[in-house]
Design a protein around this motif. Structure first.
Motif, PDB file in Angstrom:
ATOM      1  N   GLY A  31       0.815  -1.219   0.000  1.00  8.38           N
ATOM      2  CA  GLY A  31       0.000   0.000   0.000  1.00  8.38           C
ATOM      3  C   GLY A  31       0.841   1.257   0.000  1.00  8.38           C
ATOM      4  N   ARG A  32       1.962   1.219   0.734  1.00 10.45           N
ATOM      5  CA  ARG A  32       2.850   2.391   0.755  1.00 10.45           C
ATOM      6  C   ARG A  32       3.465   2.629  -0.620  1.00 10.45           C
ATOM      7  NH1 ARG A  32       4.577  -0.076   5.862  1.00 10.45           N
ATOM      8  NH2 ARG A  32       3.382   1.000   7.461  1.00 10.45           N
ATOM      9  N   VAL A  33       3.880   1.558  -1.279  1.00 10.66           N
ATOM     10  CA  VAL A  33       4.437   1.694  -2.631  1.00 10.66           C
ATOM     11  C   VAL A  33       3.398   2.320  -3.554  1.00 10.66           C
ATOM     12  CG1 VAL A  33       5.232   0.430  -4.676  1.00 10.66           C
ATOM     13  CG2 VAL A  33       6.121  -0.177  -2.413  1.00 10.66           C
ATOM     14  N   LEU A  34       2.178   1.789  -3.541  1.00 13.38           N
ATOM     15  CA  LEU A  34       1.133   2.336  -4.410  1.00 13.38           C
ATOM     16  C   LEU A  34       0.847   3.794  -4.068  1.00 13.38           C
ATOM     17  CD1 LEU A  34      -1.296  -0.714  -4.535  1.00 13.38           C
ATOM     18  CD2 LEU A  34       0.146   0.144  -6.395  1.00 13.38           C
ATOM     19  N   GLY A  35       0.754   4.096  -2.784  1.00  8.58           N
ATOM     20  CA  GLY A  35       0.504   5.475  -2.370  1.00  8.58           C
ATOM     21  C   GLY A  35       1.608   6.408  -2.830  1.00  8.58           C
ATOM     22  N   ASP A  41       6.874  12.924  -7.253  1.00 10.95           N
ATOM     23  CA  ASP A  41       7.276  13.736  -8.390  1.00 10.95           C
ATOM     24  C   ASP A  41       8.792  13.675  -8.476  1.00 10.95           C
ATOM     25  OD1 ASP A  41       7.024  15.507 -10.542  1.00 10.95           O
ATOM     26  OD2 ASP A  41       7.371  17.240  -9.241  1.00 10.95           O
ATOM     27  N   PRO A  42       9.340  13.151  -9.550  1.00  7.06           N
ATOM     28  CA  PRO A  42       8.709  12.722 -10.792  1.00  7.06           C
ATOM     29  C   PRO A  42       7.970  11.393 -10.604  1.00  7.06           C
ATOM     30  CG  PRO A  42      11.048  12.228 -10.877  1.00  7.06           C
ATOM     31  CD  PRO A  42      10.804  12.951  -9.592  1.00  7.06           C
ATOM     32  N   PRO A  43       7.111  11.036 -11.573  1.00  7.29           N
ATOM     33  CA  PRO A  43       6.307   9.823 -11.431  1.00  7.29           C
ATOM     34  C   PRO A  43       7.123   8.530 -11.473  1.00  7.29           C
ATOM     35  CG  PRO A  43       5.881  10.876 -13.547  1.00  7.29           C
ATOM     36  CD  PRO A  43       6.769  11.801 -12.771  1.00  7.29           C
ATOM     37  N   GLU A  44       8.323   8.570 -12.039  1.00  6.14           N
ATOM     38  CA  GLU A  44       9.198   7.397 -12.063  1.00  6.14           C
ATOM     39  C   GLU A  44      10.161   7.490 -10.889  1.00  6.14           C
ATOM     40  OE1 GLU A  44       9.304   9.434 -14.923  1.00  6.14           O
ATOM     41  OE2 GLU A  44       7.826   8.310 -16.081  1.00  6.14           O
ATOM     42  N   GLN A  45      10.270   6.413 -10.135  1.00  5.92           N
ATOM     43  CA  GLN A  45      11.135   6.382  -8.962  1.00  5.92           C
ATOM     44  C   GLN A  45      11.987   5.121  -8.992  1.00  5.92           C
ATOM     45  OE1 GLN A  45      10.828   8.740  -6.014  1.00  5.92           O
ATOM     46  NE2 GLN A  45      10.047   9.900  -7.761  1.00  5.92           N
ATOM     47  N   SER A  46      13.228   5.227  -8.545  1.00  3.80           N
ATOM     48  CA  SER A  46      14.094   4.054  -8.445  1.00  3.80           C
ATOM     49  C   SER A  46      13.665   3.217  -7.247  1.00  3.80           C
ATOM     50  CB  SER A  46      15.552   4.467  -8.283  1.00  3.80           C
ATOM     51  OG  SER A  46      15.751   5.060  -7.004  1.00  3.80           O
ATOM     52  N   ALA A  47      13.994   1.936  -7.279  1.00  9.32           N
ATOM     53  CA  ALA A  47      13.669   1.058  -6.155  1.00  9.32           C
ATOM     54  C   ALA A  47      14.321   1.576  -4.881  1.00  9.32           C
ATOM     55  CB  ALA A  47      14.104  -0.370  -6.455  1.00  9.32           C
ATOM     56  N   ILE A  71       1.340  -8.242 -11.604  1.00 10.57           N
ATOM     57  CA  ILE A  71      -0.112  -8.090 -11.724  1.00 10.57           C
ATOM     58  C   ILE A  71      -0.510  -6.850 -12.524  1.00 10.57           C
ATOM     59  CG2 ILE A  71      -0.621  -9.450  -9.667  1.00 10.57           C
ATOM     60  CD1 ILE A  71      -1.103  -6.883  -8.131  1.00 10.57           C
ATOM     61  N   GLY A  72       0.472  -6.103 -13.009  1.00  6.23           N
ATOM     62  CA  GLY A  72       0.200  -5.010 -13.939  1.00  6.23           C
ATOM     63  C   GLY A  72      -0.195  -3.685 -13.318  1.00  6.23           C
ATOM     64  N   LEU A  73       0.067  -3.487 -12.024  1.00  5.20           N
ATOM     65  CA  LEU A  73      -0.263  -2.204 -11.405  1.00  5.20           C
ATOM     66  C   LEU A  73       0.886  -1.208 -11.497  1.00  5.20           C
ATOM     67  CD1 LEU A  73      -2.165  -3.349  -8.197  1.00  5.20           C
ATOM     68  CD2 LEU A  73      -3.076  -2.788 -10.454  1.00  5.20           C
ATOM     69  N   VAL A  74       2.098  -1.742 -11.581  1.00  4.96           N
ATOM     70  CA  VAL A  74       3.297  -0.911 -11.657  1.00  4.96           C
ATOM     71  C   VAL A  74       4.113  -1.357 -12.862  1.00  4.96           C
ATOM     72  CG1 VAL A  74       5.468  -0.367 -10.463  1.00  4.96           C
ATOM     73  CG2 VAL A  74       3.335  -0.448  -9.172  1.00  4.96           C
ATOM     74  N   ARG A  75       4.749  -0.400 -13.507  1.00  2.00           N
ATOM     75  CA  ARG A  75       5.560  -0.697 -14.694  1.00  2.00           C
ATOM     76  C   ARG A  75       7.006  -0.296 -14.431  1.00  2.00           C
ATOM     77  NH1 ARG A  75       5.339   3.242 -19.275  1.00  2.00           N
ATOM     78  NH2 ARG A  75       3.505   3.887 -18.134  1.00  2.00           N
ATOM     79  N   LYS A  76       7.921  -1.159 -14.872  1.00  2.00           N
ATOM     80  CA  LYS A  76       9.348  -0.843 -14.795  1.00  2.00           C
ATOM     81  C   LYS A  76       9.716  -0.087 -16.057  1.00  2.00           C
ATOM     82  CE  LYS A  76      12.380  -4.025 -13.458  1.00  2.00           C
ATOM     83  NZ  LYS A  76      13.403  -5.108 -13.470  1.00  2.00           N
ATOM     84  N   VAL A  77      10.418   1.030 -15.892  1.00  2.00           N
ATOM     85  CA  VAL A  77      10.830   1.835 -17.042  1.00  2.00           C
ATOM     86  C   VAL A  77      12.335   2.061 -16.977  1.00  2.00           C
ATOM     87  CG1 VAL A  77       8.609   2.986 -17.382  1.00  2.00           C
ATOM     88  CG2 VAL A  77      10.264   3.993 -15.848  1.00  2.00           C
ATOM     89  N   VAL A  84      19.915   2.344 -14.020  1.00  2.00           N
ATOM     90  CA  VAL A  84      18.956   2.165 -12.933  1.00  2.00           C
ATOM     91  C   VAL A  84      17.559   1.917 -13.499  1.00  2.00           C
ATOM     92  CG1 VAL A  84      17.862   3.307 -10.947  1.00  2.00           C
ATOM     93  CG2 VAL A  84      20.303   3.628 -11.398  1.00  2.00           C
ATOM     94  N   ALA A  85      16.838   0.965 -12.906  1.00  2.00           N
ATOM     95  CA  ALA A  85      15.437   0.727 -13.273  1.00  2.00           C
ATOM     96  C   ALA A  85      14.559   1.641 -12.432  1.00  2.00           C
ATOM     97  CB  ALA A  85      15.060  -0.724 -13.032  1.00  2.00           C
ATOM     98  N   TYR A  86      13.567   2.195 -13.058  1.00  2.00           N
ATOM     99  CA  TYR A  86      12.621   3.061 -12.374  1.00  2.00           C
ATOM    100  C   TYR A  86      11.244   2.427 -12.464  1.00  2.00           C
ATOM    101  CZ  TYR A  86      16.343   6.486 -12.531  1.00  2.00           C
ATOM    102  OH  TYR A  86      17.546   7.125 -12.368  1.00  2.00           O
ATOM    103  N   TYR A  87      10.388   2.813 -11.539  1.00  2.00           N
ATOM    104  CA  TYR A  87       9.033   2.260 -11.488  1.00  2.00           C
ATOM    105  C   TYR A  87       8.031   3.389 -11.478  1.00  2.00           C
ATOM    106  CZ  TYR A  87      11.462  -1.983 -10.217  1.00  2.00           C
ATOM    107  OH  TYR A  87      12.294  -3.064 -10.228  1.00  2.00           O
TER     108      TYR A  87
END
Length: 150
Positions: A31-35, A41-47, A71-77, A84-87
């Motif tokens: 829930g914290r990750v989703l929140g 900001d920015p919408p992409e964040q590193s792990a 499950i398709g709620l978060v996308r890796k970019v 670095v991978a961002y989410y």
């Protein structure tokens, strides 16, 4: 960003986490990750950045990110030239959550039919099954008539 604004953001993230725990039985970190991904900001964040912000261990965050991407709620970019991978949260993440819940309501119809077959379709047991089936069908039908706009 000032400390007061950061505190305000984190209180909101915690409210999202509490909602996810109480309503959907998700772990608080999920829930914290989703929140956080909804409000950051920015919408992409590193792990690493997410872990630091929500004060989670990297190991715990990794397993939760894997779940949320699967499950398709978060996308890796990826960013060009950056290792670095961002989410980021998917634009339709909440629609997907609600759709899964609605699909589960439809699945109860098969379970109810089996219950009717067992109870002979008469008596108080059948009435309790029928009440559950009617309520869930009513909710499913309302959602089908009023799809979300996004």
């Amino acid at each position: 960003m000032g400390d007061e604004q950061q505190d305000q953001l984190m209180r909101w993230v915690e409210r999202v986490a509490t909602f996810c725990v109480e309503e959907w039985g998700l772990p608080p970190i999920t829930g914290r990750v989703l929140g956080w991904l909804m409000i950051c900001d920015p919408p992409e964040q590193s792990a690493g950045g997410i872990a630091d912000t929500i004060q989670a261990s990297r190991a715990s965050l990794t397993s939760n990110m894997r779940l949320l991407t699967t499950i398709g709620l978060v996308r890796k970019v990826r960013r060009p030239g950056d290792r670095v991978a961002y989410y980021r949260i998917e634009d339709d993440a909440w629609h997907k959550v609600v759709q899964r819940k609605l699909d589960s309501l439809s699945a109860f119809g098969d379970i109810a039919e089996e219950g009717f077959a067992i109870t002979g379709r008469e008596g108080p047991r059948t009435e309790r099954i029928k009440a559950a089936q009617e309520s869930l069908t009513w909710l499913r039908d309302i959602a089908a008539r009023n799809p979300p706009e996004h």
